[in-house]
Design a protein around this motif. Structure first.
Motif, PDB file in Angstrom:
ATOM      1  N   PHE A  54       0.816  -1.210   0.000  1.00 37.35           N
ATOM      2  CA  PHE A  54       0.000   0.000   0.000  1.00 37.35           C
ATOM      3  C   PHE A  54       0.849   1.259   0.000  1.00 37.35           C
ATOM      4  O   PHE A  54       0.358   2.358  -0.205  1.00 37.35           O
ATOM      5  CB  PHE A  54      -0.945   0.008   1.198  1.00 37.35           C
ATOM      6  CG  PHE A  54      -1.847  -1.186   1.214  1.00 37.35           C
ATOM      7  CD1 PHE A  54      -2.751  -1.394   0.188  1.00 37.35           C
ATOM      8  CD2 PHE A  54      -1.757  -2.130   2.216  1.00 37.35           C
ATOM      9  CE1 PHE A  54      -3.558  -2.501   0.175  1.00 37.35           C
ATOM     10  CE2 PHE A  54      -2.563  -3.246   2.215  1.00 37.35           C
ATOM     11  CZ  PHE A  54      -3.465  -3.435   1.190  1.00 37.35           C
ATOM     12  N   PHE A  83      -6.940  -5.555   8.806  1.00 37.30           N
ATOM     13  CA  PHE A  83      -6.816  -4.108   9.011  1.00 37.30           C
ATOM     14  C   PHE A  83      -7.206  -3.708  10.433  1.00 37.30           C
ATOM     15  O   PHE A  83      -7.968  -4.392  11.094  1.00 37.30           O
ATOM     16  CB  PHE A  83      -7.674  -3.355   7.999  1.00 37.30           C
ATOM     17  CG  PHE A  83      -7.146  -3.460   6.601  1.00 37.30           C
ATOM     18  CD1 PHE A  83      -6.282  -2.500   6.104  1.00 37.30           C
ATOM     19  CD2 PHE A  83      -7.490  -4.534   5.800  1.00 37.30           C
ATOM     20  CE1 PHE A  83      -5.783  -2.602   4.823  1.00 37.30           C
ATOM     21  CE2 PHE A  83      -6.989  -4.643   4.515  1.00 37.30           C
ATOM     22  CZ  PHE A  83      -6.135  -3.681   4.023  1.00 37.30           C
ATOM     23  N   PHE A  89     -16.654  -5.410   4.425  1.00 33.48           N
ATOM     24  CA  PHE A  89     -17.506  -4.771   3.426  1.00 33.48           C
ATOM     25  C   PHE A  89     -18.942  -4.694   3.942  1.00 33.48           C
ATOM     26  O   PHE A  89     -19.586  -5.731   4.109  1.00 33.48           O
ATOM     27  CB  PHE A  89     -17.459  -5.541   2.110  1.00 33.48           C
ATOM     28  CG  PHE A  89     -16.060  -5.693   1.578  1.00 33.48           C
ATOM     29  CD1 PHE A  89     -15.294  -4.575   1.295  1.00 33.48           C
ATOM     30  CD2 PHE A  89     -15.501  -6.943   1.395  1.00 33.48           C
ATOM     31  CE1 PHE A  89     -14.000  -4.705   0.814  1.00 33.48           C
ATOM     32  CE2 PHE A  89     -14.208  -7.077   0.916  1.00 33.48           C
ATOM     33  CZ  PHE A  89     -13.455  -5.958   0.630  1.00 33.48           C
ATOM     34  N   PHE A 100     -14.894 -13.232  -0.367  1.00 28.65           N
ATOM     35  CA  PHE A 100     -14.509 -12.186  -1.332  1.00 28.65           C
ATOM     36  C   PHE A 100     -13.271 -12.559  -2.159  1.00 28.65           C
ATOM     37  O   PHE A 100     -13.307 -12.548  -3.388  1.00 28.65           O
ATOM     38  CB  PHE A 100     -14.263 -10.867  -0.596  1.00 28.65           C
ATOM     39  CG  PHE A 100     -14.162  -9.669  -1.494  1.00 28.65           C
ATOM     40  CD1 PHE A 100     -15.274  -8.926  -1.812  1.00 28.65           C
ATOM     41  CD2 PHE A 100     -12.936  -9.283  -2.025  1.00 28.65           C
ATOM     42  CE1 PHE A 100     -15.177  -7.819  -2.643  1.00 28.65           C
ATOM     43  CE2 PHE A 100     -12.839  -8.185  -2.863  1.00 28.65           C
ATOM     44  CZ  PHE A 100     -13.964  -7.451  -3.169  1.00 28.65           C
TER      45      PHE A 100
ATOM     46  N   ASP B 176     -14.862   4.442   3.169  1.00 29.82           N
ATOM     47  CA  ASP B 176     -13.653   4.224   3.941  1.00 29.82           C
ATOM     48  C   ASP B 176     -12.544   3.711   3.011  1.00 29.82           C
ATOM     49  O   ASP B 176     -12.716   2.703   2.337  1.00 29.82           O
ATOM     50  CB  ASP B 176     -13.966   3.172   5.017  1.00 29.82           C
ATOM     51  CG  ASP B 176     -12.846   3.029   6.004  1.00 29.82           C
ATOM     52  OD1 ASP B 176     -11.758   3.604   5.767  1.00 29.82           O
ATOM     53  OD2 ASP B 176     -13.054   2.329   7.013  1.00 29.82           O
ATOM     54  N   SER B 178      -9.953   2.238   3.661  1.00 27.37           N
ATOM     55  CA  SER B 178      -9.420   0.923   4.006  1.00 27.37           C
ATOM     56  C   SER B 178     -10.240  -0.194   3.368  1.00 27.37           C
ATOM     57  O   SER B 178      -9.742  -1.295   3.178  1.00 27.37           O
ATOM     58  CB  SER B 178      -9.343   0.755   5.526  1.00 27.37           C
ATOM     59  OG  SER B 178     -10.618   0.693   6.078  1.00 27.37           O
ATOM     60  N   LEU B 179     -11.504   0.094   3.006  1.00 30.04           N
ATOM     61  CA  LEU B 179     -12.288  -0.918   2.291  1.00 30.04           C
ATOM     62  C   LEU B 179     -11.703  -1.168   0.910  1.00 30.04           C
ATOM     63  O   LEU B 179     -11.659  -2.301   0.438  1.00 30.04           O
ATOM     64  CB  LEU B 179     -13.749  -0.471   2.149  1.00 30.04           C
ATOM     65  CG  LEU B 179     -14.558  -0.378   3.426  1.00 30.04           C
ATOM     66  CD1 LEU B 179     -15.953   0.125   3.123  1.00 30.04           C
ATOM     67  CD2 LEU B 179     -14.626  -1.726   4.104  1.00 30.04           C
ATOM     68  N   GLU B 181      -8.549  -0.646   0.117  1.00 30.96           N
ATOM     69  CA  GLU B 181      -7.295  -1.373   0.333  1.00 30.96           C
ATOM     70  C   GLU B 181      -7.559  -2.836   0.639  1.00 30.96           C
ATOM     71  O   GLU B 181      -6.845  -3.722   0.179  1.00 30.96           O
ATOM     72  CB  GLU B 181      -6.506  -0.728   1.476  1.00 30.96           C
ATOM     73  CG  GLU B 181      -5.910   0.604   1.077  1.00 30.96           C
ATOM     74  CD  GLU B 181      -5.018   1.185   2.145  1.00 30.96           C
ATOM     75  OE1 GLU B 181      -5.023   0.666   3.279  1.00 30.96           O
ATOM     76  OE2 GLU B 181      -4.321   2.162   1.850  1.00 30.96           O
ATOM     77  N   ALA B 182      -8.618  -3.098   1.431  1.00 28.91           N
ATOM     78  CA  ALA B 182      -8.934  -4.485   1.772  1.00 28.91           C
ATOM     79  C   ALA B 182      -9.261  -5.275   0.509  1.00 28.91           C
ATOM     80  O   ALA B 182      -8.820  -6.414   0.354  1.00 28.91           O
ATOM     81  CB  ALA B 182     -10.107  -4.534   2.747  1.00 28.91           C
ATOM     82  N   ALA B 183     -10.010  -4.653  -0.399  1.00 30.87           N
ATOM     83  CA  ALA B 183     -10.369  -5.353  -1.635  1.00 30.87           C
ATOM     84  C   ALA B 183      -9.122  -5.621  -2.480  1.00 30.87           C
ATOM     85  O   ALA B 183      -8.951  -6.721  -3.009  1.00 30.87           O
ATOM     86  CB  ALA B 183     -11.381  -4.527  -2.426  1.00 30.87           C
ATOM     87  N   VAL B 197     -16.844  -3.202  -4.887  1.00 35.36           N
ATOM     88  CA  VAL B 197     -16.884  -2.455  -3.622  1.00 35.36           C
ATOM     89  C   VAL B 197     -17.392  -1.023  -3.814  1.00 35.36           C
ATOM     90  O   VAL B 197     -18.415  -0.639  -3.246  1.00 35.36           O
ATOM     91  CB  VAL B 197     -15.498  -2.438  -2.933  1.00 35.36           C
ATOM     92  CG1 VAL B 197     -15.548  -1.638  -1.656  1.00 35.36           C
ATOM     93  CG2 VAL B 197     -15.047  -3.867  -2.649  1.00 35.36           C
ATOM     94  N   LEU B 201     -21.289   0.340  -2.965  1.00 37.41           N
ATOM     95  CA  LEU B 201     -21.382   1.214  -1.800  1.00 37.41           C
ATOM     96  C   LEU B 201     -21.888   2.602  -2.165  1.00 37.41           C
ATOM     97  O   LEU B 201     -22.341   3.348  -1.307  1.00 37.41           O
ATOM     98  CB  LEU B 201     -20.022   1.316  -1.103  1.00 37.41           C
ATOM     99  CG  LEU B 201     -19.610   0.083  -0.304  1.00 37.41           C
ATOM    100  CD1 LEU B 201     -18.210   0.272   0.257  1.00 37.41           C
ATOM    101  CD2 LEU B 201     -20.589  -0.202   0.817  1.00 37.41           C
TER     102      LEU B 201
END
Lengths: 352, 284
Positions: A54, A83, A89, A100, B176, B178-179, B181-183, B197, B201
């Motif tokens: 990141f 995180f 989600f 996912f 957010d 971070s969502l 980034e999470a994906a 995502v 959203l």
């Protein structure tokens, strides 16, 4: 496969001219539990985000399995992240959250079902499949976040203060559970925390960081018993840190008298930090003590009592299972091998 | 609690006098003939299939409103998305530029489109000027959309586009990070992150945007009159006509009620679709 799964070589990171990471060199072995430990702003999360993809390092190289990994985007790394605030989600239910990563990889439906239910069992949340993630408690959300990452069978799991938002009891439970999951699945964990106790309980290796630099890398026992400088000593466990002078090998002076110690290799009369753990100070009758003072305060801590003893203009922190009444005149004794001598931290000199 | 109830009184009174009472009055008028006695004639006239002149106008209004809304969505979503991705300091200025035209009077803006689109308007003058210097093979056709349905659509899109962009933009900037980034972390490429995502959203913003553009577009009468001319009258024009020219309040009220029911139904369908998909909505 090489012995080191992840290697950071001389990694620097600048944010708008401000250096947040300075020459980070770090190796992580396969299946190791490594904890990056330090106060907020020490660069531990940035280090983790560089491994996750990141952030890109300003300079330096990140290797994964001996492949240069700098320019590999996050979605192509064999790394998954849990995180800090879970990042589940909100538009998907528990099942779809966990599924996912599998769906992205176009896994066959039957396999998705199997893997997801296996993961939910692993984190003790079987039967939660159809629940909405927003209806879950913090601890449950945390488990889903862990399941969502682990279901992809990553080589490395990155955890960014995953237990920070949980209450103490839940945190302890999750610590044990995480350690259990890690050994069971044989996955490398890189864990970021500011909680030294968490670091000591769970890790194979602890990396103590401060102000963008690695201060010390070692086993929990090694770091606790042999902190390399006053910062580490102070951050890991509680410590008395006082200024002292190293008169010659095995002899030092602090608190107005000379002590025998076990360190050597310092310059003659070099100024040093002297570190003594509170549990290594023994309370004895005044005439037997190396130092004499008055008990100023006493707090019951469960297993032990925490007392402060004032000797002249210095205050010593003492841990003992036996309480002493405030105002009592006592002596303090310390064994030579419990006196830790440290060079004044070079990093801090440079900064100041 | 008691204090809150007290504070509600003025608002309840306002709602009663200025919202509930007028709606009830319109309902009442719609069931009355000119002498004030009960009748269903007003509704029967509207739905008269032997002479579906009003149904045709309703159909045209819906068609043009849907086209305008779809165009607003196609133009507005990418714009909102780009806007939400800009660095915070530029973002404020750019979104300000989008709101700026709204500070100008609505009528004035629409009148200015008239002078742009006219046969001898600015656009055609420019085309004429270009044609003067271009070789005959490259002659541009003159723009002749004034007083057509396309002019009405153009007016709708121009006037209501900000109402599409703003709610979508507001939802997008609140997602957010971070969502996302999470994906990515779970293996999603940029396109997948968007489809799986970001877009789901942002649906609540899309629904608000659609509501806020469709409603004024289907009821408008100024845009259709100024840019559409007489032959492209919409249901809004008909209603205005009944009240101000013909003086048949009963029929005008009946048309208002039909339009209101229509809007409520459409919004309901859209909202239900949206809440099934993501839960939580902005309007209604």
């Amino acid at each position: 496969m090489s012995e080191n799964l992840i290697r950071l070589e001389n990694v620097h990171k600048d944010y708008g001219g401000k250096q947040v990471l300075k020459s980070i060199n770090l190796s992580v072995r396969d299946k190791e539990f490594v904890t990056l430990l330090g106060p907020s702003g020490c660069g531990k999360t940035t280090t983790l985000r560089i491994i996750g993809g990141f952030e890109t390092p300003t300079s330096g190289v990140v290797y994964f399995d001996d492949q240069k990994y700098n320019d590999v985007p996050p979605h192509k790394r064999q790394v998954n992240t849990v995180f800090q605030r879970y990042a589940l989600f909100p538009h998907l239910d528990v099942f779809e959250n966990v599924a996912f990563g599998l769906r992205i990889r176009k896994t066959p439906e039957s396999e998705v079902r199997d893997s997801v239910s296996k993961m939910l069992r692993l984190v003790n949340l079987s039967g939660y499949e159809k629940r909405s993630v927003t209806s879950l408690s913090g601890g449950e959300q945390q488990r889903i976040a862990i399941a969502r990452a682990l279901v992809n069978r990553p080589r490395v799991l990155l955890l960014d203060e995953p237990l920070g938002a949980l209450d103490l009891k839940l945190r302890k439970e999750m610590q044990t559970e995480l350690k259990h999951i890690q050994t069971q699945l044989g996955i490398t964990f890189i864990y970021v925390t500011h909680d030294q106790e968490e670091a000591l309980t769970m890790s194979d290796t602890v990396v103590v960081m401060n102000r963008g630099r690695i201060q010390q890398i070692g086993t929990p026992i090694g770091i606790y018993n042999e902190p390399i400088n006053a910062f580490v000593a102070d951050f890991i466990g509680e410590s008395n840190i006082v200024d002292g002078v190293m008169n010659e090998d095995l002899v030092c002076t602090f608190a107005g008298r000379t002590f025998e110690c076990t360190d050597s290799g310092f310059e003659k009369d070099e100024l040093v930090d002297v570190v003594i753990r509170p549990e290594d100070l023994k309370m004895v009758p005044p005439e037997d003590g190396m130092l004499q003072g008055v008990v100023e305060s006493i707090v019951f801590k469960g297993v032990h009592y925490e007392m402060t003893v004032r000797c002249g203009d210095m205050t010593w922190l003492v841990h003992s299972t036996l309480p002493e009444v405030c105002g009592t005149f006592v002596g303090l004794k310390v064994a030579p091998f419990d006196i830790h001598i440290m060079r004044k931290s070079e990093a801090e000199d440079e900064e100041n | 609690m008691k204090r809150i109830k007290l504070a509600l009184i003025p608002y309840s009174a306002y709602a009663l006098i200025f919202i509930v009472a007028p709606i009830l009055l319109i309902l009442l008028y719609s069931f009355q003939d000119s002498s004030g006695s009960f009748t269903l004639e007003n509704y029967a006239r509207f739905f008269d299939l032997s002479d579906p002149v009003y149904l045709k106008v309703l159909w045209r209004s819906i068609k043009l409103a849907v086209i305008s809304t779809v165009i607003c969505l196609i133009l507005g979503y990418p714009m909102a998305y780009i806007l939400s991705r800009l660095p915070a300091r530029i973002r404020g200025t750019v979104s300000f530029l989008f709101i700026l035209p709204m500070w100008m009077n609505f009528l004035l803006r629409t009148y200015s489109w008239m002078s742009l689109l006219e046969r001898t308007g600015l656009i055609n003058s420019l085309i004429g000027w270009f044609n003067g210097i271009l070789p005959s093979a490259l002659q541009l056709p003159t723009l002749d959309i004034m007083y057509t349905q396309w002019a009405v659509v153009l007016g709708n899109v121009y006037n209501f586009l900000p109402f599409m962009i703003l709610p979508i933009y507001t939802v997008l900037i609140k997602i957010d990070k971070s969502l996302i980034e999470a994906a990515q972390d779970l293996g999603a490429s940029r396109g997948r992150v968007f489809r799986k995502v970001i877009f789901p959203l942002s649906l609540s913003g899309v629904v608000s945007g659609i509501s806020m553009t469709f409603m004024p577009a289907v009821t408008t009468f100024v845009i259709s009159r100024l840019l559409g001319g007489g032959q492209n009258a919409l249901i809004g024009d008909m209603i205005e006509n009944q009240f101000k020219v013909v003086g048949d309040w009963g029929f005008g009220s009946a048309m208002s009620v039909i339009l209101m029911v229509l809007i409520l139904l459409t919004m309901n369908v859209i909202q239900r679709y949206e809440s099934e998909n993501s839960g939580g909505s902005v309007l209604m």
